[in-house]
Design an enzyme around this catalytic site. Structure first.
Site, PDB file in Angstrom:
ATOM      1  N   LYS A 109     -12.691   2.088   8.246  1.00  0.00           N
ATOM      2  CA  LYS A 109     -11.954   0.835   8.164  1.00  0.00           C
ATOM      3  C   LYS A 109     -12.172   0.271   6.765  1.00  0.00           C
ATOM      4  O   LYS A 109     -13.314   0.019   6.365  1.00  0.00           O
ATOM      5  CB  LYS A 109     -12.435  -0.149   9.222  1.00  0.00           C
ATOM      6  N   LEU A 110     -11.084   0.078   6.048  1.00  0.00           N
ATOM      7  CA  LEU A 110     -11.159  -0.380   4.661  1.00  0.00           C
ATOM      8  C   LEU A 110     -10.821  -1.859   4.594  1.00  0.00           C
ATOM      9  O   LEU A 110      -9.761  -2.281   5.053  1.00  0.00           O
ATOM     10  CB  LEU A 110     -10.190   0.419   3.785  1.00  0.00           C
TER      11      LEU A 110
ATOM     12  N   GLY B 134      12.104  -1.708  -5.691  1.00  0.00           N
ATOM     13  CA  GLY B 134      13.247  -0.799  -5.629  1.00  0.00           C
ATOM     14  C   GLY B 134      13.941  -0.781  -6.971  1.00  0.00           C
ATOM     15  O   GLY B 134      13.900  -1.771  -7.722  1.00  0.00           O
ATOM     16  N   GLY B 135      14.582   0.344  -7.302  1.00  0.00           N
ATOM     17  CA  GLY B 135      15.165   0.519  -8.632  1.00  0.00           C
ATOM     18  C   GLY B 135      16.052  -0.614  -9.098  1.00  0.00           C
ATOM     19  O   GLY B 135      15.760  -1.297 -10.078  1.00  0.00           O
TER      20      GLY B 135
ATOM     21  N   ASN C 251       6.695  -0.976   0.991  1.00  0.00           N
ATOM     22  CA  ASN C 251       5.803   0.007   0.392  1.00  0.00           C
ATOM     23  C   ASN C 251       4.412  -0.590   0.253  1.00  0.00           C
ATOM     24  O   ASN C 251       4.276  -1.811   0.128  1.00  0.00           O
ATOM     25  CB  ASN C 251       6.312   0.452  -0.984  1.00  0.00           C
TER      26      ASN C 251
ATOM     27  N   LEU D 276      10.602  10.085 -21.785  1.00  0.00           N
ATOM     28  CA  LEU D 276       9.548  11.073 -21.986  1.00  0.00           C
ATOM     29  C   LEU D 276       8.163  10.468 -21.829  1.00  0.00           C
ATOM     30  O   LEU D 276       7.183  11.003 -22.344  1.00  0.00           O
ATOM     31  CB  LEU D 276       9.687  11.699 -23.387  1.00  0.00           C
ATOM     32  N   GLY D 277       8.065   9.340 -21.125  1.00  0.00           N
ATOM     33  CA  GLY D 277       6.771   8.692 -20.945  1.00  0.00           C
ATOM     34  C   GLY D 277       6.253   8.141 -22.260  1.00  0.00           C
ATOM     35  O   GLY D 277       6.988   7.495 -23.027  1.00  0.00           O
TER      36      GLY D 277
ATOM     37  N   ASP E  95      12.501   1.189 -14.915  1.00  0.00           N
ATOM     38  CA  ASP E  95      13.449   0.126 -14.554  1.00  0.00           C
ATOM     39  C   ASP E  95      13.576  -0.883 -15.684  1.00  0.00           C
ATOM     40  O   ASP E  95      14.674  -1.389 -15.960  1.00  0.00           O
ATOM     41  CB  ASP E  95      12.995  -0.573 -13.272  1.00  0.00           C
TER      42      ASP E  95
ATOM     43  N   SER F 240       7.963   0.003 -22.759  1.00  0.00           N
ATOM     44  CA  SER F 240       6.604  -0.046 -23.304  1.00  0.00           C
ATOM     45  C   SER F 240       5.919  -1.353 -22.939  1.00  0.00           C
ATOM     46  O   SER F 240       4.716  -1.376 -22.648  1.00  0.00           O
ATOM     47  CB  SER F 240       6.644   0.122 -24.826  1.00  0.00           C
TER      48      SER F 240
END
Length: 317
Positions: free
Chosen positions: A33-34, A45-46, A98, A231-232, A262, A290
């Site tokens: 149990k946490l 959501g996007g 979520n 590309l992150g 997003d 960024s």
């Protein structure tokens, strides 16, 4: 939905919105149990995040999304608090939630994504009817995020067809079959990440030259006019007409990568709607992405960070 309201220059469509519930616990241990901290509830959501980021950057958009159940009601209320112009479409199902859990001992983040409600045929078909009735139609139509259960993979393609008929530029940020079908219809701009683009063009594509050539082929075939491949930390690849440019993102302290994509889309479409040239708009989008990386948890970009990073990029480019 009411097609007679004052429509914004940008409409963001999110077919599978969510409420992101964030919490923290000292350790994540199986079968224990946490005990967690008090949860924080945020819209997610996007397309929802694109609309929220546009607002944070000083712009306006209209957010169109399905909402059902108590979580759908909460989502609408949370967006009202952020003063997002919105058009929730009632559905029988329940808007998804979520769960994001921060493990405080390690700083690791665990993200549990739920599939979302099932939309009946008459629900998603009515969505198309109402979109086609918008008057006046926007300059830009952003289709962002996953599709919920029951919605066909060509849904974004159908929306794109409506958008093009009304004379607006369609921007798509999704993945898999939904992205492939939208491209078959033809759109203005797509923004996949490198993994999504490889899935689209072929997983055997690895070198940047191969990626560039595959992107140019998609454009030559008339499936879209512009491709921005994120590309992150390496920035983004901008491909249009016969031009390819690798734009390096500014170096920033990394707090959380959530919402960076997003925020990038928000920066691009907002700049385009303000009359900026394509390259300037992409630079602003990369600055916004960024800036989102600098913020903790699920927080999106901040306007002051974005404008400072953009000024730095313009000066060095």
């Amino acid at each position: 939905m009411n097609g007679e309201i004052n429509i914004a220059k940008i409409i963001c469509i999110n077919m599978n919105p969510t409420i992101d519930k964030s919490t923290a616990t000292q350790h994540v241990i199986a079968e224990r149990k946490l005990y967690c901290s008090s949860p924080i509830y945020e819209p997610g959501g996007g397309g929802v995040n694109v609309s929220r980021a546009i607002k944070k950057l000083g712009g306006e958009s209209l957010l169109v999304y399905p909402a059902g159940g108590m979580s759908g009601k909460m989502l609408t209320e949370l967006l009202e608090l952020e003063e997002i112009k919105q058009m929730p479409v009632p559905i029988k199902g329940i808007t998804r939630e979520n769960l994001i859990v921060l493990e405080e001992s390690t700083g690791r983040q665990f993200r549990f994504g739920m599939p979302g409600p099932w939309l009946e045929i008459e629900e998603w078909e009515q969505y198309l009817i109402e979109i086609s009735k918008l008057n006046p139609f926007p300059d830009y139509l952003v289709l962002s995020g996953s599709l919920p259960l029951g919605v066909p993979s060509d849904f974004y393609a159908r929306v794109a067809r409506i958008g093009k008929k009304m004379g607006c530029k369609v921007i798509v940020d999704t993945a898999g079959e939904a992205l492939a079908r939208a491209l078959q219809e033809g759109v203005y701009l797509i923004k996949p990440n490198i993994r999504e683009f490889r899935e689209l063009a072929g997983n055997n594509i690895k070198e940047e030259s191969q990626i560039s050539e595959a992107a140019k082929e998609i454009i030559r075939s008339g499936q879209c006019e512009v491709i921005v491949i994120s590309l992150g930390a390496a920035g983004a690849l901008l491909v249009y007409e016969n031009n390819v440019e690798h734009i390096v993102s500014p170096t920033v302290p990394i707090s959380s990568k959530v919402g960076a994509g997003d925020s990038m889309v928000a920066g691009i479409v907002l700049s385009l709607s303000r009359g900026k040239k394509l390259r300037e708009a992409v630079l602003f989008g990369i600055a916004a992405g960024s800036a989102a990386v600098m913020t903790p948890g699920t927080e999106l970009c901040r306007r002051e960070d974005t404008e400072r990073l953009y000024a730095r990029m313009i000066a060095s480019n």
